[in-house]
Motif scaffolding. Structure first.
Motif, PDB file in Angstrom:
ATOM      1  N   ASN A  34       0.815  -1.317  -0.164  1.00 14.90           N
ATOM      2  CA  ASN A  34      -0.015   0.049  -0.036  1.00 14.90           C
ATOM      3  C   ASN A  34       0.842   1.190   0.147  1.00 14.90           C
ATOM      4  OD1 ASN A  34      -2.518  -1.495   0.099  1.00 14.90           O
ATOM      5  ND2 ASN A  34      -2.599  -1.173   2.135  1.00 14.90           N
ATOM      6  N   TYR A  35       1.874   1.353   0.479  1.00 19.42           N
ATOM      7  CA  TYR A  35       2.771   2.186   0.765  1.00 19.42           C
ATOM      8  C   TYR A  35       3.740   2.702  -0.380  1.00 19.42           C
ATOM      9  CZ  TYR A  35       1.614   3.582   5.700  1.00 19.42           C
ATOM     10  OH  TYR A  35       1.009   4.068   6.826  1.00 19.42           O
ATOM     11  N   ARG A  36       4.104   1.298  -1.015  1.00 21.70           N
ATOM     12  CA  ARG A  36       4.704   1.483  -2.455  1.00 21.70           C
ATOM     13  C   ARG A  36       3.845   1.947  -3.350  1.00 21.70           C
ATOM     14  NH1 ARG A  36       8.582  -1.046  -5.350  1.00 21.70           N
ATOM     15  NH2 ARG A  36       9.174  -2.392  -3.854  1.00 21.70           N
ATOM     16  N   LYS A  37       2.370   1.902  -3.418  1.00 18.49           N
ATOM     17  CA  LYS A  37       1.634   2.339  -4.320  1.00 18.49           C
ATOM     18  C   LYS A  37       1.331   3.730  -4.182  1.00 18.49           C
ATOM     19  CE  LYS A  37      -3.124   1.377  -6.117  1.00 18.49           C
ATOM     20  NZ  LYS A  37      -4.111   0.616  -6.056  1.00 18.49           N
ATOM     21  N   ALA A  38       1.093   4.342  -2.794  1.00 18.37           N
ATOM     22  CA  ALA A  38       0.864   5.707  -2.694  1.00 18.37           C
ATOM     23  C   ALA A  38       2.287   6.600  -3.173  1.00 18.37           C
ATOM     24  CB  ALA A  38       0.850   5.886  -1.355  1.00 18.37           C
ATOM     25  N   ALA A  39       3.532   5.808  -2.835  1.00 18.66           N
ATOM     26  CA  ALA A  39       4.656   6.480  -3.122  1.00 18.66           C
ATOM     27  C   ALA A  39       4.931   6.566  -4.708  1.00 18.66           C
ATOM     28  CB  ALA A  39       5.714   6.001  -2.382  1.00 18.66           C
ATOM     29  N   LYS A  40       4.548   5.705  -5.421  1.00 23.60           N
ATOM     30  CA  LYS A  40       4.646   5.531  -6.645  1.00 23.60           C
ATOM     31  C   LYS A  40       6.126   5.045  -7.048  1.00 23.60           C
ATOM     32  CE  LYS A  40       1.072   8.751  -8.179  1.00 23.60           C
ATOM     33  NZ  LYS A  40       0.453   9.227  -7.083  1.00 23.60           N
ATOM     34  N   VAL A  41       6.557   4.027  -6.273  1.00 27.43           N
ATOM     35  CA  VAL A  41       7.650   3.529  -6.439  1.00 27.43           C
ATOM     36  C   VAL A  41       7.661   2.136  -7.208  1.00 27.43           C
ATOM     37  CG1 VAL A  41       9.774   2.146  -5.435  1.00 27.43           C
ATOM     38  CG2 VAL A  41       8.509   4.434  -4.148  1.00 27.43           C
ATOM     39  N   ALA A  42       8.188   2.266  -8.466  1.00 28.54           N
ATOM     40  CA  ALA A  42       7.788   1.292  -9.166  1.00 28.54           C
ATOM     41  C   ALA A  42       8.851   0.125  -9.019  1.00 28.54           C
ATOM     42  CB  ALA A  42       8.353   1.502 -10.816  1.00 28.54           C
ATOM     43  N   TYR A  43       8.494  -1.378  -9.371  1.00 26.65           N
ATOM     44  CA  TYR A  43       9.185  -2.516  -9.275  1.00 26.65           C
ATOM     45  C   TYR A  43      10.319  -2.362 -10.336  1.00 26.65           C
ATOM     46  CZ  TYR A  43       5.959  -4.681  -5.969  1.00 26.65           C
ATOM     47  OH  TYR A  43       5.508  -4.969  -4.879  1.00 26.65           O
ATOM     48  N   PRO A  44      11.397  -2.753 -10.265  1.00 20.93           N
ATOM     49  CA  PRO A  44      12.008  -3.472  -9.262  1.00 20.93           C
ATOM     50  C   PRO A  44      12.633  -2.612  -8.074  1.00 20.93           C
ATOM     51  CG  PRO A  44      13.634  -3.468 -10.841  1.00 20.93           C
ATOM     52  CD  PRO A  44      12.342  -2.726 -11.400  1.00 20.93           C
ATOM     53  N   ASN A  45      12.418  -1.557  -7.801  1.00 17.02           N
ATOM     54  CA  ASN A  45      13.129  -0.765  -6.996  1.00 17.02           C
ATOM     55  C   ASN A  45      12.577  -1.168  -5.788  1.00 17.02           C
ATOM     56  OD1 ASN A  45      14.449   0.937  -8.651  1.00 17.02           O
ATOM     57  ND2 ASN A  45      12.621   1.834  -8.997  1.00 17.02           N
ATOM     58  N   CYS A  46      13.632  -1.442  -4.637  1.00 17.43           N
ATOM     59  CA  CYS A  46      13.269  -1.921  -3.358  1.00 17.43           C
ATOM     60  C   CYS A  46      12.747  -0.651  -2.514  1.00 17.43           C
ATOM     61  CB  CYS A  46      14.473  -2.717  -2.744  1.00 17.43           C
ATOM     62  SG  CYS A  46      14.678  -4.107  -3.423  1.00 17.43           S
ATOM     63  N   TYR A  47      13.322   0.534  -2.807  1.00 18.53           N
ATOM     64  CA  TYR A  47      13.325   1.584  -1.965  1.00 18.53           C
ATOM     65  C   TYR A  47      13.101   2.913  -2.927  1.00 18.53           C
ATOM     66  CZ  TYR A  47      14.750  -1.233   1.944  1.00 18.53           C
ATOM     67  OH  TYR A  47      15.052  -2.291   3.081  1.00 18.53           O
ATOM     68  N   ALA A  48      12.257   3.959  -2.239  1.00 19.94           N
ATOM     69  CA  ALA A  48      12.539   5.171  -2.896  1.00 19.94           C
ATOM     70  C   ALA A  48      13.909   5.786  -2.659  1.00 19.94           C
ATOM     71  CB  ALA A  48      11.562   6.132  -2.189  1.00 19.94           C
ATOM     72  N   SER A  49      14.392   6.591  -3.498  1.00 18.97           N
ATOM     73  CA  SER A  49      15.765   7.162  -3.608  1.00 18.97           C
ATOM     74  C   SER A  49      15.438   8.176  -2.344  1.00 18.97           C
ATOM     75  CB  SER A  49      15.978   7.969  -4.742  1.00 18.97           C
ATOM     76  OG  SER A  49      14.955   9.251  -4.529  1.00 18.97           O
ATOM     77  N   ALA A  50      16.719   8.409  -1.898  1.00 19.72           N
ATOM     78  CA  ALA A  50      16.959   9.395  -0.646  1.00 19.72           C
ATOM     79  C   ALA A  50      16.265  10.704  -0.997  1.00 19.72           C
ATOM     80  CB  ALA A  50      18.507   9.498  -0.082  1.00 19.72           C
ATOM     81  N   GLU A  51      16.670  11.293  -2.184  1.00 15.87           N
ATOM     82  CA  GLU A  51      16.146  12.699  -2.488  1.00 15.87           C
ATOM     83  C   GLU A  51      14.489  12.419  -2.457  1.00 15.87           C
ATOM     84  OE1 GLU A  51      18.316  10.853  -4.658  1.00 15.87           O
ATOM     85  OE2 GLU A  51      19.998  11.656  -3.674  1.00 15.87           O
ATOM     86  N   GLN A  52      13.824  11.640  -3.064  1.00 16.91           N
ATOM     87  CA  GLN A  52      12.611  11.311  -2.986  1.00 16.91           C
ATOM     88  C   GLN A  52      11.610  11.205  -1.593  1.00 16.91           C
ATOM     89  OE1 GLN A  52      11.089   7.855  -5.195  1.00 16.91           O
ATOM     90  NE2 GLN A  52       8.955   8.460  -5.089  1.00 16.91           N
ATOM     91  N   ALA A  53      12.459  10.313  -0.915  1.00 17.47           N
ATOM     92  CA  ALA A  53      11.925  10.082   0.532  1.00 17.47           C
ATOM     93  C   ALA A  53      12.171  11.489   1.213  1.00 17.47           C
ATOM     94  CB  ALA A  53      12.901   9.203   1.241  1.00 17.47           C
ATOM     95  N   GLU A  54      13.119  12.173   1.127  1.00 20.19           N
ATOM     96  CA  GLU A  54      13.341  13.629   1.690  1.00 20.19           C
ATOM     97  C   GLU A  54      12.285  14.648   1.370  1.00 20.19           C
ATOM     98  OE1 GLU A  54      16.966  16.325   1.492  1.00 20.19           O
ATOM     99  OE2 GLU A  54      17.624  14.545   2.312  1.00 20.19           O
TER     100      GLU A  54
END
Length: 149
Positions: A34-54
């Protein structure tokens, strides 16, 4: 020399506690998805980038959910193994510790996602529960080996 192993009648509680881990894993998976979908982080990325998360709170929350799930999966093999071993001698205590571990992992994940890394401390008791299971597991193993000396 052979060893006959009899499981105590209460070992079913151990199996029940172990089964709860599957549901905790499902909870983690759904939460992370659910959080992946809300953040729009596409597969196969395991995490959002540090810049995006900031910049994006939903990306930061996704990273926290993903890390909480990864931490759960990192600890699961040890905990489930110690649960099964300790449960041979201490089925009710082991099952209780296993159930408490599962519950604390849900608290850990919820706290981590809602308040960031410091929020995970609400479920930090899982460390104590797994440590006690390790001690009980060691004692159980010792009790099987010591008569052979």
């Amino acid at each position: 020399m052979s060893l006959t192993l009899q499981l105590p009648a209460e070992y079913g509680y151990v199996l029940g506690a172990a089964t709860s881990f599957f549901f905790v894993n499902a909870y983690h998976s759904v939460q992370t998805g659910n959080y992946r979908k809300a953040a729009k982080v596409a597969y196969p990325n395991c995490y959002a980038s540090a810049e995006q998360a900031e910049k994006d709170p939903s990306a930061f929350a996704f990273n926290c959910a993903q890390r909480a799930h990864a931490n759960f999966m990192e600890n699961l093999p040890t905990v489930i193994t110690t649960l099964f071993i300790a449960g041979i001698k201490f089925p009710v205590l082991s099952a209780s510790l296993g159930a408490a571990w599962a519950f604390s992992r849900v608290l850990y994940a919820r706290g981590y996602v809602r308040k960031g890394p410091k929020g995970r401390y609400i479920g930090a008791a899982h460390t104590l529960f797994s440590f006690v299971l390790s001690l009980l597991s060691g004692y159980t193993a010792y009790s099987f080996v010591s008569p052979l000396w």
